[in-house]
Design an enzyme around this catalytic site. Structure first.
Site, PDB file in Angstrom:
ATOM      1  N   LYS A 252     -16.810  19.241  -1.264  1.00 18.16           N
ATOM      2  CA  LYS A 252     -16.461  18.089  -2.091  1.00 18.16           C
ATOM      3  C   LYS A 252     -17.843  17.516  -2.540  1.00 18.16           C
ATOM      4  O   LYS A 252     -18.301  16.601  -1.942  1.00 18.16           O
ATOM      5  CB  LYS A 252     -15.433  17.158  -1.558  1.00 18.16           C
ATOM      6  CG  LYS A 252     -15.215  16.168  -2.456  1.00 18.16           C
ATOM      7  CD  LYS A 252     -14.061  15.096  -1.991  1.00 18.16           C
ATOM      8  CE  LYS A 252     -13.850  13.853  -2.547  1.00 18.16           C
ATOM      9  NZ  LYS A 252     -12.876  13.288  -2.452  1.00 18.16           N
TER      10      LYS A 252
ATOM     11  N   ARG B 293       0.828  -1.057  -0.067  1.00 12.29           N
ATOM     12  CA  ARG B 293      -0.110   0.025   0.035  1.00 12.29           C
ATOM     13  C   ARG B 293       0.918   1.204  -0.247  1.00 12.29           C
ATOM     14  O   ARG B 293       0.591   2.248  -0.732  1.00 12.29           O
ATOM     15  CB  ARG B 293      -1.001  -0.164   1.298  1.00 12.29           C
ATOM     16  CG  ARG B 293      -2.043  -1.049   1.052  1.00 12.29           C
ATOM     17  CD  ARG B 293      -3.050  -0.866   2.211  1.00 12.29           C
ATOM     18  NE  ARG B 293      -2.901  -1.323   3.659  1.00 12.29           N
ATOM     19  CZ  ARG B 293      -2.682  -2.534   4.213  1.00 12.29           C
ATOM     20  NH1 ARG B 293      -3.106  -3.260   3.446  1.00 12.29           N
ATOM     21  NH2 ARG B 293      -2.155  -2.458   5.673  1.00 12.29           N
TER      22      ARG B 293
ATOM     23  N   LYS C 242     -10.825  15.642   5.870  1.00  8.16           N
ATOM     24  CA  LYS C 242     -11.879  15.046   4.966  1.00  8.16           C
ATOM     25  C   LYS C 242     -12.879  14.327   6.005  1.00  8.16           C
ATOM     26  O   LYS C 242     -12.580  13.657   6.661  1.00  8.16           O
ATOM     27  CB  LYS C 242     -11.482  14.329   3.670  1.00  8.16           C
ATOM     28  CG  LYS C 242     -12.841  13.837   2.999  1.00  8.16           C
ATOM     29  CD  LYS C 242     -12.292  12.750   1.974  1.00  8.16           C
ATOM     30  CE  LYS C 242     -12.972  11.494   1.926  1.00  8.16           C
ATOM     31  NZ  LYS C 242     -12.723  10.501   0.910  1.00  8.16           N
TER      32      LYS C 242
HETATM   33  P1  13P Z   1     -13.534   8.979  -5.990  1.00  6.37           P
HETATM   34  O1  13P Z   1     -13.123  10.066  -6.884  1.00  6.37           O
HETATM   35  O2  13P Z   1     -13.115   7.576  -6.123  1.00  6.37           O
HETATM   36  O3  13P Z   1     -15.093   8.937  -6.000  1.00  6.37           O
HETATM   37  O4  13P Z   1     -13.116   8.997  -4.529  1.00  6.37           O
HETATM   38  C1  13P Z   1     -13.215  10.407  -4.061  1.00  6.37           C
HETATM   39  C2  13P Z   1     -13.251  10.324  -2.307  1.00  6.37           C
HETATM   40  O5  13P Z   1     -12.572  10.680  -1.813  1.00  6.37           O
HETATM   41  C3  13P Z   1     -14.465   9.740  -1.864  1.00  6.37           C
HETATM   42  O6  13P Z   1     -14.941  10.000  -0.552  1.00  6.37           O
END
Ligand code: 13P
Length: 335
Positions: A217, A44, A134
């Protein structure tokens, strides 16, 4: 608070976007299984370190969202991962929610957890070098969902999280994701996304979150992946802009879309069109996981030692999305 606004602008300014490399160990294991690579901590790290040392980290990737495991790892060149990212001119960030669990009262839906002990965990991440964070709330669309309960409880959690993050001098990414799964129309997605985002801002304001110091987001407005309603990229762009223009307060400095299961090209093309007709004052950029990593992961899985080859593929995708974030992308350039 201008400090947080500056960080948000550094992450998303000049066409830069975010690499979402914060897959939990479970999700990363699924990704690695799909390309037949054993999901060990070492593998990873190896894949992620390859991306984090690439040249697009300086010109295209303004921030990287990490997972708890990665932010504490040391690279093969003996750098701490957040230091490696900062040294190339990007900002390290961290996913701080602990995942979506069954929502009591509406067990078909999910509530994101992770508020208990969050203030202490944030201090730790800040000391490890994180500049932003996030938290993802997740919603599905069907006849009865998302319910008022899920819209309200997830907005409340996102707001409590954001207030704690700003208290600790980091920029919260507020991610309400309406999943693409289902047979709903683009119009259903438009209606539900508007409702969800408006509720999030109602709660953010109630919790005294400084909107100049957050990044939103969201999902783009798409028809469900099982829908008969097929819409063009131009319609996606127009509906997405209409939704955000009417639901997001003007103080918010930047919006960074998730890719949500779109193909790499789709995610780039839609972002490009959004920026070509951007009639708002918001920066519109990307915070992609799969749409930035898919091709690079596929190549790497067959050529684990080929760091440069993997980086070339990743750099190309990052560059294409940075062009799209300025409305300057085309299929010809991509090919
Ligand atoms: P994806 O762009 O693969 O949807 O992932 C973004 C993300 O951070 C989802 O929480």
């Amino acid at each position: 608070m201008t400090k947080l606004n500056n960080i948000a602008l550094e992450i998303l300014g000049n066409g830069k976007g975010i690499l979402a490399a914060d897959e939990s160990t479970g999700t990363m294991t699924k990704r690695l299984d799909s390309v037949n690579v054993p999901s060990t901590a070492e593998n990873r790290l190896l894949f992620r370190e390859t991306l984090f040392s690439s040249s697009s980290m300086t010109n295209c990737i303004g921030g990287v969202i990490l997972y708890d495991e990665t932010i504490k790892q040391i690279s093969s060149k003996k750098n701490k991962i957040p230091e490696l990212i900062s040294s190339l001119g990007s900002h390290p960030g961290i996913k701080v929610d602990t995942g979506a669990k069954v929502l009591a009262g509406s067990p078909e839906e999910k509530i994101t957890e992770g508020l208990d002990g969050l203030r202490e965990r944030l201090k730790e991440y800040y000391n490890l070098g994180a500049k932003f964070t996030k938290w993802r709330g997740v919603y599905t669309i069907s006849k009865d969902y998302p319910s008022k309960l899920s819209i309200h409880s997830n907005a409340h959690a996102l707001a409590r999280y954001s207030a704690l993050v700003q208290e600790c001098n980091m920029v919260p990414i507020v991610e309400p994701e309406i999943l693409m799964d289902g047979d709903h129309s683009a119009n259903d997605c438009y209606q539900k996304t508007s409702e969800v985002i408006q509720k999030c801002f109602e709660e953010l304001i109630l919790h005294k979150v400084d909107l100049k110091g957050i990044i939103l987001k969201p999902n783009m407005i798409l028809a469900g992946n099982k829908s008969k309603d097929k819409i063009t990229s131009k319609e996606v762009a127009e509906l997405t802009l209409k939704c955000l223009k009417s639901s997001v307060p003007s103080e918010v400095p930047g919006i960074a879309f998730l890719s949500g299961g779109q193909s790499e090209i789709e995610a780039t093309e839609n972002l490009n069109l959004i920026n070509k007709i951007n009639n708002t004052n918001f920066i519109m950029s990307y915070s992609y996981g799969r749409a930035l990593q898919q091709s690079a992961l596929k190549f790497w899985s067959k050529n684990i030692k080929d760091i440069e080859g993997t980086q070339k593929i990743f750099d190309h995708r990052a560059k294409m999305n940075t062009l799209a974030a300025q409305g300057k992308w085309s299929r010809e350039i991509d090919n």
